[in-house]
Design a protein around this motif. Structure first.
Motif, short mmCIF file in Angstrom:
data_model
loop_
_atom_site.label_atom_id
_atom_site.label_comp_id
_atom_site.label_asym_id
_atom_site.label_seq_id
_atom_site.Cartn_x
_atom_site.Cartn_y
_atom_site.Cartn_z
N TYR A 1 46.28 38.79 34.11
CA TYR A 1 45.76 39.76 34.78
C TYR A 1 46.17 41.05 34.90
CZ TYR A 1 44.05 41.89 39.20
OH TYR A 1 43.54 42.94 40.17
N LEU B 1 41.41 36.66 39.17
CA LEU B 1 41.86 36.53 40.41
C LEU B 1 41.15 35.09 41.19
CD1 LEU B 1 41.60 40.12 42.02
CD2 LEU B 1 43.75 38.80 41.40
N GLU B 2 39.92 34.73 40.96
CA GLU B 2 39.31 33.53 41.31
C GLU B 2 40.10 32.36 40.81
OE1 GLU B 2 35.11 31.35 41.19
OE2 GLU B 2 35.05 33.48 41.18
N GLN C 1 43.36 32.00 42.73
CA GLN C 1 42.99 31.14 43.83
C GLN C 1 42.86 29.78 43.76
OE1 GLN C 1 43.69 32.81 46.79
NE2 GLN C 1 44.60 34.32 45.79
N LEU D 1 38.77 40.92 35.73
CA LEU D 1 39.46 40.63 36.77
C LEU D 1 39.46 39.85 37.78
CD1 LEU D 1 40.62 44.48 36.61
CD2 LEU D 1 41.94 42.51 35.67
N ASP D 2 38.11 39.92 38.27
CA ASP D 2 37.50 39.16 39.37
C ASP D 2 37.70 37.73 39.29
OD1 ASP D 2 37.23 41.52 40.81
OD2 ASP D 2 35.06 41.51 40.37
N GLY D 3 37.54 37.46 37.75
CA GLY D 3 37.34 35.75 37.47
C GLY D 3 38.84 35.42 37.32
N GLN E 1 35.78 44.51 35.22
CA GLN E 1 36.21 44.20 36.57
C GLN E 1 35.67 42.82 36.84
OE1 GLN E 1 37.72 46.15 38.78
NE2 GLN E 1 38.00 44.13 39.99
N GLU E 2 35.05 42.52 36.00
CA GLU E 2 34.43 41.16 36.02
C GLU E 2 35.55 39.99 35.66
OE1 GLU E 2 30.81 38.53 33.96
OE2 GLU E 2 30.27 40.73 34.63
N LYS F 1 44.60 44.59 33.57
CA LYS F 1 44.42 45.70 34.38
C LYS F 1 45.05 46.73 33.51
CE LYS F 1 45.68 46.80 39.30
NZ LYS F 1 46.43 46.16 40.40
#
Length: 67
Positions: free
Chosen positions: A56, A9-10, A13, A5-7, A2-3, A60
Motif C-alpha cells: 500500500y 485497504l479492503e 481489513q 489503493l482501495d482494494g 486509487q482503485e 501510495k
C-alpha cells in the motif's frame, strides 16, 4: 491508482478480521494442537497484513509521484 489503493485497504481489513476470528477460535480451543493451529493461522494473517501495508505504501508513493 486509487482503485488499487482501495482494494489493498479492503484486503488489509479482511486480514484483520481473519486475525480476530482465528484468535477467538484459538481461545476457545481445548486441544493444544488445535489451539496452536489457530494461533499459527493468526500469525500468517498478521504477515499478510504486513505485506499488504508495505505494498500500500509503495503504491501510495508511486501515486503521489505521478501527480
Amino acid at each position: 491508482m486509487q482503485e488499487i489503493l482501495d482494494g489493498i485497504l479492503e484486503a488489509i481489513q479482511d486480514e484483520i478480521k481473519a486475525q480476530k476470528h482465528y484468535k477467538m477460535l484459538s481461545e476457545k480451543a481445548e486441544d493444544p494442537k488445535v489451539k496452536k493451529f489457530f494461533e499459527q493461522l493468526k500469525i500468517d494473517e498478521e504477515e499478510h497484513e504486513k505485506s499488504l501495508r508495505t505494498r500500500y505504501e509503495a503504491f501510495k508513493k508511486l501515486s503521489n509521484a505521478q501527480k
